[in-house]
Design a protein around this motif. Structure first.
Motif, PDB file in Angstrom:
ATOM      1  N   PRO A  43      29.672  57.489  39.863  1.00 22.71           N
ATOM      2  CA  PRO A  43      29.275  58.747  39.237  1.00 22.71           C
ATOM      3  C   PRO A  43      30.462  59.621  38.835  1.00 22.71           C
ATOM      4  N   THR A  44      31.622  59.445  39.486  1.00 20.98           N
ATOM      5  CA  THR A  44      32.655  60.486  39.404  1.00 20.98           C
ATOM      6  C   THR A  44      34.057  60.012  39.047  1.00 20.98           C
ATOM      7  N   SER A  45      34.338  58.718  39.070  1.00 16.29           N
ATOM      8  CA  SER A  45      35.698  58.243  38.811  1.00 16.29           C
ATOM      9  C   SER A  45      35.944  58.152  37.305  1.00 16.29           C
ATOM     10  N   SER A  46      36.932  58.901  36.815  1.00 16.93           N
ATOM     11  CA  SER A  46      37.154  59.004  35.370  1.00 16.93           C
ATOM     12  C   SER A  46      38.383  58.253  34.874  1.00 16.93           C
ATOM     13  N   ALA A  47      39.100  57.549  35.746  1.00 12.07           N
ATOM     14  CA  ALA A  47      40.345  56.882  35.359  1.00 12.07           C
ATOM     15  C   ALA A  47      40.108  55.872  34.245  1.00 12.07           C
ATOM     16  N   ASN A  48      40.979  55.887  33.235  1.00 14.49           N
ATOM     17  CA  ASN A  48      40.812  55.008  32.085  1.00 14.49           C
ATOM     18  C   ASN A  48      40.890  53.535  32.441  1.00 14.49           C
ATOM     19  N   SER A  49      41.623  53.199  33.496  1.00 16.14           N
ATOM     20  CA  SER A  49      41.838  51.794  33.842  1.00 16.14           C
ATOM     21  C   SER A  49      40.633  51.152  34.515  1.00 16.14           C
ATOM     22  N   LEU A  50      39.677  51.932  34.973  1.00 16.72           N
ATOM     23  CA  LEU A  50      38.601  51.388  35.803  1.00 16.72           C
ATOM     24  C   LEU A  50      37.723  50.356  35.082  1.00 16.72           C
ATOM     25  N   PRO A  51      37.183  50.640  33.890  1.00 12.39           N
ATOM     26  CA  PRO A  51      36.296  49.656  33.256  1.00 12.39           C
ATOM     27  C   PRO A  51      37.005  48.360  32.861  1.00 12.39           C
ATOM     28  N   LYS A  52      38.323  48.403  32.756  1.00 18.44           N
ATOM     29  CA  LYS A  52      39.070  47.199  32.376  1.00 18.44           C
ATOM     30  C   LYS A  52      39.038  46.135  33.464  1.00 18.44           C
ATOM     31  N   ILE A  53      38.598  46.514  34.662  1.00 14.36           N
ATOM     32  CA  ILE A  53      38.594  45.574  35.783  1.00 14.36           C
ATOM     33  C   ILE A  53      37.562  44.472  35.578  1.00 14.36           C
ATOM     34  N   GLY A  54      36.475  44.776  34.864  1.00 16.75           N
ATOM     35  CA  GLY A  54      35.487  43.730  34.623  1.00 16.75           C
ATOM     36  C   GLY A  54      34.170  44.238  34.082  1.00 16.75           C
ATOM     37  N   ASP A  55      33.291  43.304  33.729  1.00 15.69           N
ATOM     38  CA  ASP A  55      32.038  43.658  33.062  1.00 15.69           C
ATOM     39  C   ASP A  55      30.897  43.973  34.017  1.00 15.69           C
ATOM     40  N   TYR A  56      31.181  44.047  35.318  1.00 15.10           N
ATOM     41  CA  TYR A  56      30.198  44.534  36.287  1.00 15.10           C
ATOM     42  C   TYR A  56      30.499  45.979  36.705  1.00 15.10           C
ATOM     43  N   ILE A  57      31.502  46.582  36.083  1.00 16.42           N
ATOM     44  CA  ILE A  57      31.964  47.906  36.492  1.00 16.42           C
ATOM     45  C   ILE A  57      31.557  48.944  35.439  1.00 16.42           C
ATOM     46  N   TYR A  58      30.851  49.993  35.888  1.00 15.40           N
ATOM     47  CA  TYR A  58      30.344  51.033  34.997  1.00 15.40           C
ATOM     48  C   TYR A  58      30.665  52.411  35.571  1.00 15.40           C
ATOM     49  N   ARG A  59      30.563  53.400  34.705  1.00 16.51           N
ATOM     50  CA  ARG A  59      30.623  54.787  35.186  1.00 16.51           C
ATOM     51  C   ARG A  59      29.745  55.652  34.291  1.00 16.51           C
ATOM     52  N   VAL A  60      29.193  56.716  34.879  1.00 17.76           N
ATOM     53  CA  VAL A  60      28.350  57.632  34.120  1.00 17.76           C
ATOM     54  C   VAL A  60      29.064  58.932  33.783  1.00 17.76           C
ATOM     55  N   THR A  61      30.226  59.160  34.384  1.00 22.43           N
ATOM     56  CA  THR A  61      31.016  60.329  34.002  1.00 22.43           C
ATOM     57  C   THR A  61      31.893  59.966  32.806  1.00 22.43           C
ATOM     58  N   PRO A  62      32.180  60.904  31.914  1.00 17.59           N
ATOM     59  CA  PRO A  62      33.090  60.599  30.805  1.00 17.59           C
ATOM     60  C   PRO A  62      34.466  60.198  31.329  1.00 17.59           C
ATOM     61  N   SER A  63      35.174  59.408  30.552  1.00  9.48           N
ATOM     62  CA  SER A  63      36.512  58.995  30.940  1.00  9.48           C
ATOM     63  C   SER A  63      37.484  60.162  30.818  1.00  9.48           C
ATOM     64  N   THR A  64      38.637  60.006  31.452  1.00 11.00           N
ATOM     65  CA  THR A  64      39.701  61.003  31.306  1.00 11.00           C
ATOM     66  C   THR A  64      40.039  61.218  29.843  1.00 11.00           C
ATOM     67  N   ARG A  65      40.058  60.131  29.077  1.00 12.19           N
ATOM     68  CA  ARG A  65      40.397  60.219  27.651  1.00 12.19           C
ATOM     69  C   ARG A  65      39.398  61.094  26.901  1.00 12.19           C
ATOM     70  N   ASP A  66      38.108  60.922  27.198  1.00 10.19           N
ATOM     71  CA  ASP A  66      37.077  61.708  26.512  1.00 10.19           C
ATOM     72  C   ASP A  66      37.192  63.192  26.866  1.00 10.19           C
ATOM     73  N   LEU A  67      37.412  63.488  28.149  1.00 14.01           N
ATOM     74  CA  LEU A  67      37.519  64.883  28.576  1.00 14.01           C
ATOM     75  C   LEU A  67      38.760  65.548  27.984  1.00 14.01           C
ATOM     76  N   ALA A  68      39.873  64.817  27.975  1.00 15.26           N
ATOM     77  CA  ALA A  68      41.116  65.368  27.424  1.00 15.26           C
ATOM     78  C   ALA A  68      40.991  65.615  25.927  1.00 15.26           C
ATOM     79  N   ASN A  69      40.340  64.711  25.223  1.00 17.34           N
ATOM     80  CA  ASN A  69      40.170  64.874  23.780  1.00 17.34           C
ATOM     81  C   ASN A  69      39.280  66.066  23.461  1.00 17.34           C
ATOM     82  N   LEU A  70      38.220  66.244  24.245  1.00 20.73           N
ATOM     83  CA  LEU A  70      37.336  67.390  24.054  1.00 20.73           C
ATOM     84  C   LEU A  70      38.098  68.698  24.215  1.00 20.73           C
ATOM     85  N   LEU A  71      38.911  68.785  25.266  1.00 19.18           N
ATOM     86  CA  LEU A  71      39.681  70.001  25.508  1.00 19.18           C
ATOM     87  C   LEU A  71      40.738  70.211  24.426  1.00 19.18           C
TER      88      LEU A  71
END
Length: 295
Positions: A43-71
């Motif tokens: 629910p809460t981990s936003s690190a960009n490297s996380l989804p690169k670990i594999g196709d069973y890994i998901y997150r529902v919070t926006p990535s750091t990249r998305d939050l930084a771009n919005l700001l």
């Protein structure tokens, strides 16, 4: 986290894991879930490297990249700031990642990043000198990106500031910021994964207010969205592999707190978050509140 992940991986009746909370724990545990073919949704981990670990890994919070771009878009195109100074914890990868993403986004939108270095983790860090130093180098705004362990130092910088418009990363979204920052953080703008709009009255908000007298934080909402994702996924699947296939389907949707939940092929949620501003208010009990910013 690693020990827990190994235990879950061997329990075949466990079809999904909601977690982990902290970035470092999520990154350490994710390879174990990936190898076991067990869906992990944080629910809460936003690190960009996380989804690169594999196709069973998901997150529902926006990535750091998305939050930084919005700001960055708000800072350059709405606030019209052109020379942004940054204070960051250089010993924390998550804050360094936010700084890097924000820097690229600012340059892409035509702004500049001030060259003065400001490191919360430096042994000789002096918060009282930061604002004057960056102003003398042309800064017209200041972004604070502390790790949680140095949030107090970020607030000290805010107290020393009297001229620059303040911005923050999502790590500054904290009761401590309101309680200790007070007038010095009034007007600070930061991105978060979720915040209720003033007119929003959905089921989650009604039930949360009934239970706690408040809607909770973005972490509360993202935890709810993670559960809704898995519940919807399990309606359409019977085992670990099927669940992954359901979540990977481009047409998959689950209803989240404020918007539908769907994923990119990377496992990142399709969402960019929202902006909030600190203003005088009575909800938090500190005299200041986070308020939804409709930009």
């Amino acid at each position: 986290g690693v020990k827990i992940a190994r235990e879950f991986a061997t329990e075949t009746e466990i079809l999904a894991v909601i977690g982990h909370n902290a970035r470092d724990v999520s990154i350490a545990a994710a390879p174990i879930y990936q190898e076991a073919g067990l869906v992990m949704i944080t629910p809460t981990s936003s690190a960009n490297s996380l989804p690169k670990i594999g196709d069973y890994i998901y997150r529902v919070t926006p990535s750091t990249r998305d939050l930084a771009n919005l700001l960055a878009d708000y800072v350059v195109n709405v606030a019209r700031k052109q020379n942004i100074a940054i204070c960051v914890d250089n010993h924390a990868e998550a804050t360094r990642s936010f700084k890097s993403d924000f820097t690229w986004a600012v340059y892409d939108k035509g702004g500049l990043i001030n060259r003065i270095e400001c490191d919360f983790a430096a042994a000789d860090f002096n918060p009282t000198k930061v604002p004057a130093k960056v102003i003398s180098n042309g800064a017209d705004a200041l972004l604070l990106i502390p790790s949680l362990r140095y949030l107090d130092r970020a607030i000290q910088v805010a107290r020393a500031n009297t001229q620059l418009q303040l911005f923050g990363s999502h790590t500054t979204y904290s009761f401590t910021t309101l309680q200790q920052g007070q007038l010095s953080v009034n007007g600070m703008i930061l991105p978060v994964a979720w915040f209720p709009k003033p007119t929003e009255t959905n089921l989650f908000i009604r039930e949360a207010n009934k239970l706690w007298g408040t809607t909770g934080s973005w972490r509360t909402a993202m935890a709810y969205d993670a559960v809704q994702t898995i519940l919807r996924g399990l309606e359409l699947s019977n085992n670990r592999e099927q669940l992954k296939q359901v979540l990977n389907n481009p047409i998959f949707q689950a209803q989240g707190v404020s918007e539908p939940i769907s994923f990119m092929s990377s496992g990142d949620r399709i969402s960019q978050g929202v902006l909030v501003r600190i203003e005088p208010g009575e909800k938090s009990g500190t005299g200041y509140d986070f308020v939804y910013l409709d930009n």
